[in-house]
Design a protein around this motif. Structure first.
Motif, PDB file in Angstrom:
ATOM      1  N   ILE A  63       0.906  -1.405  -0.082  1.00  0.00           N
ATOM      2  CA  ILE A  63      -0.048   0.046   0.027  1.00  0.00           C
ATOM      3  C   ILE A  63       0.943   1.275  -0.148  1.00  0.00           C
ATOM      4  CG2 ILE A  63      -1.414   1.334   1.109  1.00  0.00           C
ATOM      5  CD1 ILE A  63      -2.745  -1.384   2.411  1.00  0.00           C
ATOM      6  N   ASN A  64       1.709   1.170   0.873  1.00  0.00           N
ATOM      7  CA  ASN A  64       2.647   2.519   0.998  1.00  0.00           C
ATOM      8  C   ASN A  64       3.432   2.747  -0.440  1.00  0.00           C
ATOM      9  OD1 ASN A  64       2.051   3.065   3.338  1.00  0.00           O
ATOM     10  ND2 ASN A  64       3.633   1.947   4.368  1.00  0.00           N
ATOM     11  N   GLY A  65       4.014   1.733  -1.054  1.00  0.00           N
ATOM     12  CA  GLY A  65       4.601   1.559  -2.147  1.00  0.00           C
ATOM     13  C   GLY A  65       3.603   2.486  -3.413  1.00  0.00           C
ATOM     14  N   GLN A  66       2.406   2.106  -3.375  1.00  0.00           N
ATOM     15  CA  GLN A  66       1.606   2.705  -4.492  1.00  0.00           C
ATOM     16  C   GLN A  66       1.357   4.157  -4.009  1.00  0.00           C
ATOM     17  OE1 GLN A  66      -1.954   0.349  -3.701  1.00  0.00           O
ATOM     18  NE2 GLN A  66      -1.379  -1.326  -5.276  1.00  0.00           N
ATOM     19  N   SER A  67       1.055   4.639  -2.924  1.00  0.00           N
ATOM     20  CA  SER A  67       1.024   6.025  -2.276  1.00  0.00           C
ATOM     21  C   SER A  67       2.291   6.823  -2.780  1.00  0.00           C
ATOM     22  CB  SER A  67       0.986   6.074  -1.004  1.00  0.00           C
ATOM     23  OG  SER A  67      -0.323   5.527  -0.426  1.00  0.00           O
ATOM     24  N   ALA A  68       3.390   6.223  -2.631  1.00  0.00           N
ATOM     25  CA  ALA A  68       4.528   6.868  -2.987  1.00  0.00           C
ATOM     26  C   ALA A  68       4.805   7.109  -4.395  1.00  0.00           C
ATOM     27  CB  ALA A  68       5.854   5.943  -2.491  1.00  0.00           C
ATOM     28  N   SER A  69       4.305   6.392  -5.366  1.00  0.00           N
ATOM     29  CA  SER A  69       4.439   6.626  -6.903  1.00  0.00           C
ATOM     30  C   SER A  69       3.299   7.417  -7.282  1.00  0.00           C
ATOM     31  CB  SER A  69       4.229   5.160  -7.547  1.00  0.00           C
ATOM     32  OG  SER A  69       2.983   4.727  -7.172  1.00  0.00           O
ATOM     33  N   ALA A  70       2.377   8.026  -6.588  1.00  0.00           N
ATOM     34  CA  ALA A  70       1.276   9.255  -6.704  1.00  0.00           C
ATOM     35  C   ALA A  70       2.095  10.615  -7.224  1.00  0.00           C
ATOM     36  CB  ALA A  70       0.382   9.245  -5.917  1.00  0.00           C
ATOM     37  N   LYS A  71       1.660  11.010  -8.478  1.00  0.00           N
ATOM     38  CA  LYS A  71       2.103  12.454  -8.914  1.00  0.00           C
ATOM     39  C   LYS A  71       1.647  13.364  -8.191  1.00  0.00           C
ATOM     40  CE  LYS A  71       2.897  14.834 -13.285  1.00  0.00           C
ATOM     41  NZ  LYS A  71       4.391  14.959 -12.985  1.00  0.00           N
ATOM     42  N   THR A  72       2.741  14.457  -7.785  1.00  0.00           N
ATOM     43  CA  THR A  72       2.247  15.667  -7.122  1.00  0.00           C
ATOM     44  C   THR A  72       2.562  16.986  -8.245  1.00  0.00           C
ATOM     45  OG1 THR A  72       4.263  15.757  -6.380  1.00  0.00           O
ATOM     46  CG2 THR A  72       2.896  14.647  -5.007  1.00  0.00           C
ATOM     47  N   TYR A  73       1.603  17.746  -8.030  1.00  0.00           N
ATOM     48  CA  TYR A  73       1.809  18.827  -8.769  1.00  0.00           C
ATOM     49  C   TYR A  73       2.243  20.373  -8.104  1.00  0.00           C
ATOM     50  CZ  TYR A  73      -0.775  15.934 -12.129  1.00  0.00           C
ATOM     51  OH  TYR A  73      -1.112  14.892 -12.976  1.00  0.00           O
ATOM     52  N   ALA A  74       2.494  21.161  -8.846  1.00  0.00           N
ATOM     53  CA  ALA A  74       3.082  22.416  -8.357  1.00  0.00           C
ATOM     54  C   ALA A  74       1.946  23.351  -8.107  1.00  0.00           C
ATOM     55  CB  ALA A  74       4.111  23.202  -9.267  1.00  0.00           C
ATOM     56  N   LYS A  75       1.843  24.396  -7.247  1.00  0.00           N
ATOM     57  CA  LYS A  75       0.910  25.175  -7.115  1.00  0.00           C
ATOM     58  C   LYS A  75       1.321  26.795  -7.478  1.00  0.00           C
ATOM     59  CE  LYS A  75      -1.560  22.470  -3.675  1.00  0.00           C
ATOM     60  NZ  LYS A  75      -2.128  22.743  -2.054  1.00  0.00           N
ATOM     61  N   VAL A  76       0.404  27.790  -7.778  1.00  0.00           N
ATOM     62  CA  VAL A  76       0.830  28.966  -8.022  1.00  0.00           C
ATOM     63  C   VAL A  76       0.724  29.848  -6.922  1.00  0.00           C
ATOM     64  CG1 VAL A  76       0.111  31.231  -9.576  1.00  0.00           C
ATOM     65  CG2 VAL A  76       0.003  28.921 -10.663  1.00  0.00           C
ATOM     66  N   THR A  77       1.858  30.653  -6.771  1.00  0.00           N
ATOM     67  CA  THR A  77       1.837  31.429  -5.666  1.00  0.00           C
ATOM     68  C   THR A  77       1.612  32.694  -5.923  1.00  0.00           C
ATOM     69  OG1 THR A  77       4.152  31.389  -5.761  1.00  0.00           O
ATOM     70  CG2 THR A  77       3.477  29.962  -4.193  1.00  0.00           C
ATOM     71  N   SER A  78       1.799  33.194  -7.164  1.00  0.00           N
ATOM     72  CA  SER A  78       1.514  34.793  -7.692  1.00  0.00           C
ATOM     73  C   SER A  78       1.231  34.669  -9.228  1.00  0.00           C
ATOM     74  CB  SER A  78       2.618  35.565  -7.342  1.00  0.00           C
ATOM     75  OG  SER A  78       3.900  35.394  -7.922  1.00  0.00           O
ATOM     76  N   ASN A  79       0.595  35.572  -9.791  1.00  0.00           N
ATOM     77  CA  ASN A  79       0.355  35.607 -11.178  1.00  0.00           C
ATOM     78  C   ASN A  79      -0.179  37.140 -11.358  1.00  0.00           C
ATOM     79  OD1 ASN A  79      -0.740  35.404 -13.662  1.00  0.00           O
ATOM     80  ND2 ASN A  79      -2.035  33.506 -13.328  1.00  0.00           N
ATOM     81  N   ASN A  80       0.725  37.712 -12.192  1.00  0.00           N
ATOM     82  CA  ASN A  80       0.617  39.349 -12.165  1.00  0.00           C
ATOM     83  C   ASN A  80       0.924  39.537 -13.690  1.00  0.00           C
ATOM     84  OD1 ASN A  80       0.374  39.733  -9.153  1.00  0.00           O
ATOM     85  ND2 ASN A  80       2.335  39.159  -9.150  1.00  0.00           N
ATOM     86  N   VAL A  81      -0.113  40.781 -13.980  1.00  0.00           N
ATOM     87  CA  VAL A  81       0.355  41.477 -15.358  1.00  0.00           C
ATOM     88  C   VAL A  81       1.504  42.146 -15.245  1.00  0.00           C
ATOM     89  CG1 VAL A  81      -0.519  43.158 -16.626  1.00  0.00           C
ATOM     90  CG2 VAL A  81      -2.242  41.961 -15.616  1.00  0.00           C
ATOM     91  N   MET A  82       2.471  41.926 -16.329  1.00  0.00           N
ATOM     92  CA  MET A  82       3.502  42.635 -16.231  1.00  0.00           C
ATOM     93  C   MET A  82       3.647  44.185 -16.432  1.00  0.00           C
ATOM     94  SD  MET A  82       6.034  39.882 -18.243  1.00  0.00           S
ATOM     95  CE  MET A  82       7.421  40.615 -17.828  1.00  0.00           C
ATOM     96  N   SER A  83       4.247  44.979 -15.874  1.00  0.00           N
ATOM     97  CA  SER A  83       4.029  46.397 -15.843  1.00  0.00           C
ATOM     98  C   SER A  83       5.275  47.363 -16.539  1.00  0.00           C
ATOM     99  CB  SER A  83       3.920  47.049 -14.292  1.00  0.00           C
ATOM    100  OG  SER A  83       5.039  46.719 -13.570  1.00  0.00           O
ATOM    101  N   THR A  84       6.321  46.538 -16.981  1.00  0.00           N
ATOM    102  CA  THR A  84       7.195  47.322 -17.709  1.00  0.00           C
ATOM    103  C   THR A  84       6.942  47.743 -18.805  1.00  0.00           C
ATOM    104  OG1 THR A  84       8.304  45.216 -18.218  1.00  0.00           O
ATOM    105  CG2 THR A  84       9.221  46.031 -16.082  1.00  0.00           C
TER     106      THR A  84
END
Length: 542
Positions: free
Chosen positions: A25-46
């Motif tokens: 069971i632990n082996g199956q959990s360890a192989s599950a894919k994890t994803y990144a999360k967005v911490t900021s998303n801004n319009v560029m102002s330059t």
């Protein structure tokens, strides 16, 4: 044998025990894919040009940051490796958003100039620095080009087709995102018919080469043609203005060195020199004068400038005697197949004076129950906001300027009223008192203050049109009040139509508005009228 085998299998599983099952069971959990999360998303102002980029081909484009769940592929690395070397400006790119993830990765949202690709691409680990899948990119580069001398006269190499414009651009084509064909007056409607500029002459002030196509573009200089001045044109579309053998050409520039126009005069049968052709057309005074004040010289130059289609306020009053002498010598030495160059200067602008002042200006509209038939307006609703009477008054007074002694026109007064948001507005009368509501009686959004709920009110839509201004007659009175219009005069003088008044004469100004009233109504706070601004109340109860 079957029974024994079954027992052996059961015993085998039993021997593995709970630890083995837990490991699976632990082996199956360890192989599950994890994803990144967005911490900021801004319009560029330059600034926009600093966000021009190129793809490097090391990273693909996705519908969202590539490490986010649900990201879908937009363009592969293979595709981008081809596009990065494209020789078409349509494949320039603009970055316009930047996002970071909880893993410290930076992603940029980019779009190709032709909008065929749009999405997110990995840009390294430092925000607002282009790395990894994108790099900063210059779409044009300044070059030295002898044709861009801001002196030599050019025109279109071949006549532009009627009803199209593939010639004049606000920036070299596809060098900046969403910036395309040139606009009338620089910021007006897009020029869609280049044929009307077939005979316009201009100089070239600077040159650039596009990075992808390698094409040379010139910026046009023509201060008397506001459509083309500052526009860009491709090198292949211009040619030096030719000089036929049987004409003399006069190149006219400003004191700042800008080309204003070129005039071509054909040789007549009785003429033997270019100077003679010029003198026959504009008088001997233009080739022989040594001073600015020579009789008839100013008129001769004005005719020459008109013939050259030079718009704007140019002449010779701003020139020195030395410059007049230099012009005369150049015209005297002119010959066929050659170009003579003369200089003119902007004429001094007259000082502009006020038509009236705030203490002698009145804006009035009708009221139903007021003591006088033209109660002074206190505050109005115009341009989606409540505006103080004095604010409008100041804008009108400061806008009405002209040369001393000249007469106010209906066009000028009407234009000033429009600029001050005073040609049409709304105001409210408290019919129980006959007084017009002040800004204190109105909320900032134009709704009625709660203190006036259940008070009988009327909203007026007031207007003073150019036609009313132009057709103003009499002194404004009609026995019952006044006639809508614009009236003016000097102190202790009977009011007369304002368009008879002259600037600089210490006028008073009375603007009598036509007011169309709504029906009388009250606001009880529960019928929705309490949420309506003054204009909406007028529409509701008219």
């Amino acid at each position: 044998m079957k029974t024994n085998l079954k027992n052996i299998l059961l015993i085998g599983f039993a021997t593995l025990g709970l630890a083995a099952v837990s490991g699976v069971i632990n082996g199956q959990s360890a192989s599950a894919k994890t994803y990144a999360k967005v911490t900021s998303n801004n319009v560029m102002s330059t600034s926009a040009p600093t966000r021009n980029v190129n793809v490097t081909g090391t990273n693909a484009i996705y519908t969202k940051a590539g490490t986010l769940k649900g990201a879908r592929l937009v363009a592969t690395k293979t595709t981008l490796n081809i596009l990065k070397n494209s020789q078409q400006g349509q494949k320039n790119w603009r970055a316009y958003r930047v996002a970071t993830t909880n893993r410290g990765s930076v992603y940029y949202k980019i779009v190709s100039f032709d909008k065929s690709y749009r999405g997110w691409i990995y840009g390294g680990k430092v925000s607002n620095q282009f790395n990894a899948g994108v790099k900063a990119y210059t779409t044009t580069n300044a070059i030295n080009d002898s044709q861009a001398d801001n002196k030599t006269a050019y025109q279109l190499k071949s006549n532009a087709a009627s009803g199209s414009n593939t010639t004049f651009y606000s920036q070299p084509a596809w060098s900046q995102y969403k910036i395309g064909r040139a606009r009338e007056n620089g910021d007006g409607p897009i020029i869609t018919d280049a044929s009307k500029y077939n005979n316009v002459t201009f100089t070239l002030s600077q040159a650039v080469k596009t990075t992808r196509e390698g094409e040379t573009w010139y910026q046009i200089s023509n201060p008397t043609n506001h459509d083309l001045n500052g526009a860009w044109i491709k090198k292949s579309d211009v040619t030096v203005l030719p000089i036929p053998e049987e004409v003399v050409r006069i190149r006219i520039k400003s004191t700042e060195g800008q080309l204003l126009g070129v005039l071509t005069l054909p040789k007549q049968d009785s003429e033997s020199t270019g100077s003679q052709t010029i003198a026959n057309e504009y008088g001997q005074v233009i080739t022989d004068s040594h001073t600015v004040n020579t009789a008839g010289l100013s008129a001769a130059y004005q005719k020459l400038l008109n013939d050259a289609n030079i718009s704007g306020n140019y002449g010779i009053s701003g020139l020195s005697d030395q410059q007049i002498l230099a012009n005369s010598l150049a015209l005297r030495m002119a010959d066929y197949g050659q170009t003579a160059e003369i200089t003119v200067a902007p004429n001094p602008q007259p000082e502009l004076v006020l038509f009236t002042n705030t203490s002698q200006t009145l804006l009035a509209g009708p009221v139903q129950n007021g003591e006088t038939a033209g109660d002074m307006i206190s505050a109005v609703y115009t341009g989606n906001q409540v505006v103080e009477y004095n604010t409008i008054l100041n804008d009108i007074v400061n806008g009405l300027r002209g040369e001393a002694g000249t007469t106010l026109s209906a066009d000028q007064l009407s234009n000033v009223l429009q600029q001050a948001n005073a040609s049409e507005f709304y105001y409210v009368e408290n019919t129980s008192t006959g007084k017009i509501l002040s800004s204190g009686d109105l909320n900032n959004n134009g709704t009625i203050n709660e203190a006036l709920f259940n008070v009988p009110l009327i909203v007026y839509r007031a207007e003073l049109t150019k036609s009313q201004i132009a057709n103003t007659t009499g002194d404004g009175s009609n026995g019952n009040g006044y006639n809508p219009g614009a009236y003016a005069g000097t102190v202790n003088q009977t009011p007369a139509p304002a368009i008879q008044g002259k600037f600089g004469e210490n006028n008073f100004l009375m603007l009598y508005y036509a007011g169309t009233p709504s029906k009388s109504f009250t606001i009880n706070g529960t019928d929705g009228a309490d949420k309506m601004n003054v204009k909406q109340l007028y529409e509701q109860f008219k």
